[in-house]
Enzyme design. Sequence first.
Site, PDB file in Angstrom:
ATOM      1  N   ASP A  45       0.770  -1.139  -0.124  1.00 24.76           N
ATOM      2  CA  ASP A  45      -0.008  -0.128   0.002  1.00 24.76           C
ATOM      3  C   ASP A  45       0.935   1.401   0.193  1.00 24.76           C
ATOM      4  OD1 ASP A  45      -1.696  -2.132   1.413  1.00 24.76           O
ATOM      5  OD2 ASP A  45      -3.047  -0.574   0.843  1.00 24.76           O
ATOM      6  N   GLU A  68      -5.510   6.857   0.328  1.00 23.23           N
ATOM      7  CA  GLU A  68      -5.646   6.417   1.506  1.00 23.23           C
ATOM      8  C   GLU A  68      -4.845   6.358   2.557  1.00 23.23           C
ATOM      9  OE1 GLU A  68      -7.274   2.440   1.104  1.00 23.23           O
ATOM     10  OE2 GLU A  68      -8.081   2.369   3.139  1.00 23.23           O
ATOM     11  N   ASP A 133      -6.692   4.634  -4.380  1.00 20.24           N
ATOM     12  CA  ASP A 133      -6.628   3.647  -3.418  1.00 20.24           C
ATOM     13  C   ASP A 133      -5.684   2.636  -3.887  1.00 20.24           C
ATOM     14  OD1 ASP A 133      -6.855   1.659  -1.538  1.00 20.24           O
ATOM     15  OD2 ASP A 133      -9.213   1.528  -1.605  1.00 20.24           O
ATOM     16  N   ILE A 135      -4.072  -0.261  -2.622  1.00 17.41           N
ATOM     17  CA  ILE A 135      -4.420  -1.449  -2.921  1.00 17.41           C
ATOM     18  C   ILE A 135      -5.973  -1.498  -2.334  1.00 17.41           C
ATOM     19  CG2 ILE A 135      -4.308  -3.809  -2.018  1.00 17.41           C
ATOM     20  CD1 ILE A 135      -1.279  -3.596  -1.897  1.00 17.41           C
ATOM     21  N   ASP A 136      -6.784  -1.816  -3.069  1.00 20.24           N
ATOM     22  CA  ASP A 136      -8.174  -1.739  -2.569  1.00 20.24           C
ATOM     23  C   ASP A 136      -8.464  -3.354  -2.648  1.00 20.24           C
ATOM     24  OD1 ASP A 136     -10.934  -1.178  -2.010  1.00 20.24           O
ATOM     25  OD2 ASP A 136     -11.484  -1.593  -4.090  1.00 20.24           O
ATOM     26  N   THR A 138      -7.750  -5.056   0.686  1.00 20.92           N
ATOM     27  CA  THR A 138      -6.683  -5.899   1.223  1.00 20.92           C
ATOM     28  C   THR A 138      -6.680  -7.282   1.464  1.00 20.92           C
ATOM     29  OG1 THR A 138      -6.060  -3.546   2.118  1.00 20.92           O
ATOM     30  CG2 THR A 138      -4.914  -5.650   3.069  1.00 20.92           C
ATOM     31  N   ASP A 294     -12.479   4.569  -2.800  1.00 20.69           N
ATOM     32  CA  ASP A 294     -13.268   3.072  -3.095  1.00 20.69           C
ATOM     33  C   ASP A 294     -14.405   2.959  -4.082  1.00 20.69           C
ATOM     34  OD1 ASP A 294     -11.489   1.600  -1.197  1.00 20.69           O
ATOM     35  OD2 ASP A 294     -13.056   2.206   0.573  1.00 20.69           O
TER      36      ASP A 294
HETATM   37  N1  A2P Z   1     -18.493  -1.161   7.167  1.00 19.82           N
HETATM   38  C1  A2P Z   1     -18.065  -1.007   6.136  1.00 19.82           C
HETATM   39  N2  A2P Z   1     -18.896  -0.805   5.071  1.00 19.82           N
HETATM   40  C2  A2P Z   1     -18.511  -0.530   3.837  1.00 19.82           C
HETATM   41  N3  A2P Z   1     -17.082  -0.495   3.339  1.00 19.82           N
HETATM   42  C3  A2P Z   1     -16.295  -0.926   4.277  1.00 19.82           C
HETATM   43  C4  A2P Z   1     -16.621  -1.104   5.466  1.00 19.82           C
HETATM   44  N4  A2P Z   1     -15.583  -1.239   6.379  1.00 19.82           N
HETATM   45  C5  A2P Z   1     -14.400  -1.124   5.576  1.00 19.82           C
HETATM   46  N5  A2P Z   1     -15.040  -0.760   4.235  1.00 19.82           N
HETATM   47  C6  A2P Z   1     -14.184  -0.750   3.149  1.00 19.82           C
HETATM   48  O1  A2P Z   1     -14.664  -1.682   2.054  1.00 19.82           O
HETATM   49  C7  A2P Z   1     -13.476  -1.646   1.252  1.00 19.82           C
HETATM   50  C8  A2P Z   1     -13.350  -3.318   0.522  1.00 19.82           C
HETATM   51  O2  A2P Z   1     -14.482  -3.404   0.003  1.00 19.82           O
HETATM   52  P1  A2P Z   1     -14.840  -4.987  -0.557  1.00 19.82           P
HETATM   53  O3  A2P Z   1     -15.677  -5.427   0.382  1.00 19.82           O
HETATM   54  O4  A2P Z   1     -15.782  -4.324  -1.805  1.00 19.82           O
HETATM   55  O5  A2P Z   1     -13.465  -5.388  -1.073  1.00 19.82           O
HETATM   56  C9  A2P Z   1     -11.990  -1.134   1.721  1.00 19.82           C
HETATM   57  O6  A2P Z   1     -11.815  -0.112   1.184  1.00 19.82           O
HETATM   58  C10 A2P Z   1     -12.656  -0.783   3.174  1.00 19.82           C
HETATM   59  O7  A2P Z   1     -12.238   0.314   3.723  1.00 19.82           O
HETATM   60  P2  A2P Z   1     -10.802   0.315   4.712  1.00 19.82           P
HETATM   61  O8  A2P Z   1      -9.720  -0.169   3.751  1.00 19.82           O
HETATM   62  O9  A2P Z   1     -10.785   1.593   5.273  1.00 19.82           O
HETATM   63  O10 A2P Z   1     -11.039  -1.028   5.728  1.00 19.82           O
HETATM   64 MG    MG Z   2     -10.176   0.133  -0.537  1.00 18.98          MG
END
Ligand code: A2P
Ligand code: MG
Length: 355
Positions: A45, A68, A133, A135-136, A138, A294
């Site tokens: 990342d 991010e 982002d 690495i979307d 993770t 995202d």
């Molecule tokens: N409660 C939540 N509702 C929706 N998206 C979330 C939640 N918690 C984290 N995310 C984010 O969902 C994204 C991944 O989505 P997907 O499920 O589609 O792969 C990540 O970028 C993550 O953010 P973060 O990286 O800040 O945890």
């Molecule tokens: Mg993401």
Amino acid sequence: MAYEKELELALLAVQRAAILTKSVYSSHSKGTLTKTDSSPVTIGDFGAQALIIASIKSAFPNDEVVGEEDADDLRANPDLKNLVWDLVQQAKLSDPAAQDKIGGPIKSADDMLKALDGGASEGGNKGRIWALDPIDGTKGFLRGGQYAVCLALMVDGVPTVGVIGCPNLPVDDKAPLDSKIGTDADDKEGKGVLFGAVKGQGATSRALTDGKLEAPKTITMSPLPDVAQATFCESVEAGHSSHGDQADIARKLGITKASVRMDSQAKYCSIARGAGDLYLRLPTSKTYQEKIWDHAAGVVLVQEAGGEVTDAYGKQLNFGIGRTLKENKGIVAAPKAVHAKVIEVVKEVLSAKKD
Ligand SMILES: Nc1ncnc2c1ncn2[C@@H]1O[C@H](COP(=O)(O)O)[C@@H](O)[C@H]1OP(=O)(O)O
Ligand SMILES: [Mg+2]
């Protein structure tokens, strides 16, 4: 063509960052660590964000970036900083002319930290702001499944250029979607896709290589005369969107096919290329605010492939009010012709829950 330079820069910068993430996966045991705020992150990342911001700043010095990550963890941990610095120095495109276009290597570890901290913009609806982002998905990255390097240029708060690199999606736009695609168990051949779109100019895919850009292929969503035939995509993580509500919506739409679960904006990419049809993301939490990085790139791709993206209530997404989509709840992406029907059913399911 408008935004030609921005699109090329974004494609090449995302390509180089994707090379870095692949090296982290194979040579650094996935590079996992926990940030000081206790959220999961990988060394990839940091490296990917630094490389992409350095490229943006060298081509467009006045542009802002909403990224991010930041450099706090690296400043606090010199070993970590050195590890990321090694990665950044190694990540190069094999074609020197392509490499030259994205500003060459970062000159020092301090420059790398500065680049990483360049993602602190508060966003807004004026001027040119990139949303990044590195690495979307993770969790997908760690499980050897789908993840994506995502970069969008917003102009006056409107996502205008979108680029997404998906190292584990099949190159074939029409490869059948199932939840196992791209997992470690699969053959590694034929994987890695780079998507691009510019508002008003359509959307494309091409193989993700480590050199010159391949020729782009136009992508479009599948015609979906009957929404009951749809394949819908959702998160793997039940904490990120409500699998239960999404199953209720699918049932009410007459959809019988099982959902395809995958991490990251690979979901937007998959529906934009017609491998799936709908992306449903119903909130699990009343307080969570979706982050602009995202969604911004995925939204341009789907719009340009013939789709419509709104929140769960059919409201336009407002990318121009900061780092989050605080005026919106959830996401619904669908072909234009069926979007209104899907929203009608989503509203029914959401209002039934309130009773
Ligand atoms: N409660 C939540 N509702 C929706 N998206 C979330 C939640 N918690 C984290 N995310 C984010 O969902 C994204 C991944 O989505 P997907 O499920 O589609 O792969 C990540 O970028 C993550 O953010 P973060 O990286 O800040 O945890
Ligand atoms: Mg993401």
